[in-house]
Design a protein around this motif. Structure first.
Motif: not given
Length: 295
Positions: A48-72
């Motif tokens: 979120a911070a990287a996207l807000a600080w920039t104008r055009r570059v695509r930002v990826g997360i590689g990766l979010l570990p799914v055991p830590l996260r609820n799908a919703a």
């Protein structure tokens, strides 16, 4: 067209991210990738911070570990980012490092089942569907996002083993391959992904393959890269999993991965890279033009 990216490694302090993200944006880097490694930096907060600080570059997360996260919750966070920054979000999910998952009490007995259920539910929610499912790990009762993305929201998945590679072909929109993947392994990964796509009847859909690649530049590049590769203990020859030197040398390594089937090559600096901002500028200003010229 081949996309060229760079990694902001979580070994760099979070307060360096703004300068690196802006350097990547200004230099023409196509993609800036982040990691959610335990116990370093949050993927969603950093994105979120990287996207807000920039104008055009695509930002990826590689990766979010799914055991830590609820799908919703994953879908809610991703949808919000897609609406705030259309066409610039690259979401990657994966098993996570099992020892780390065990440290926080969320290690799954069947990581493959968990990833399948999580990918299926998250992608459906991001398409704006109302989801009810009662799986082994993912349970949703009549869940629908109020603010789903208004633009396509692909979900990628990290994979190494054959079963996970086939799974990404079945239920993900792209696959992320870790650094240390050789060109021959990229070809084999493509074959396994395509087997999964065929089994799911998805051969007519695009499936993006992202490959991380160890890279270093500067006066001590060879020494830093050699230390990094030695720490991983790769069986493959060093020139197949990393490159040190000038832009021509690194672009040639990128070309080999592209020829093997990579759609996006993400250059991964060493954890002791002395100038992360300079590395991002090097990728965008020097390596990228050479990659594009050969595309």
């Amino acid at each position: 067209m081949t996309a060229l990216g760079a990694v902001f490694r979580p070994q760099f302090p979070p307060e360096r991210l703004a300068q690196v993200a802006r350097a990547a944006d200004d230099a023409g880097v196509d993609e800036l990738w982040l990691w959610e490694d335990c116990f370093l930096e949050s993927g969603i907060a950093s994105m979120a911070a990287a996207l807000a600080w920039t104008r055009r570059v695509r930002v990826g997360i590689g990766l979010l570990p799914v055991p830590l996260r609820n799908a919703a919750l994953t879908a809610m966070e991703a949808a919000t980012l897609h609406r705030l920054f259309p066409h610039r979000v690259l979401l990657g999910l994966g098993h996570g490092v099992q020892d780390w998952m065990g440290q926080v009490g969320v290690r799954a007995d069947s990581p493959l089942t968990l990833l399948r259920e999580h990918l299926t539910a998250t992608r459906a929610l991001l398409r704006g569907e109302r989801v009810s499912t009662s799986g082994r790990y993912v349970r949703l009762d009549n869940v629908e996002l109020d603010w789903p993305p208004t633009t396509p929201a692909p979900v990628l998945a990290g994979a190494t083993g054959p079963r996970t590679l086939r799974l990404t072909g079945e239920v993900a929109d792209g696959t992320i391959l870790t650094a240390g993947t050789t060109p021959d392994q990229v070809r084999r990964a493509r074959q396994l992904i395509d087997e999964g796509r065929a089994a799911a009847g998805r051969t007519g859909e695009a499936h993006r393959v992202v490959v991380y690649f160890h890279a270093a530049t500067g006066p001590d590049a060879a020494e830093r890269l050699a230390a990094e590769l030695a720490g991983h203990g790769y069986a493959a020859p060093a020139e197949q999993v990393g490159a040190a030197g000038d832009a021509d040398t690194i672009a040639a390594a990128v070309h080999r991965l592209v020829a093997a089937g990579a759609d996006s090559v993400v250059l991964q600096p060493t954890p002791d890279e002395p100038d992360p901002e300079g590395f991002a500028r090097f990728v965008g200003e020097q390596v990228r033009p050479r990659v594009l010229a050969a595309s």
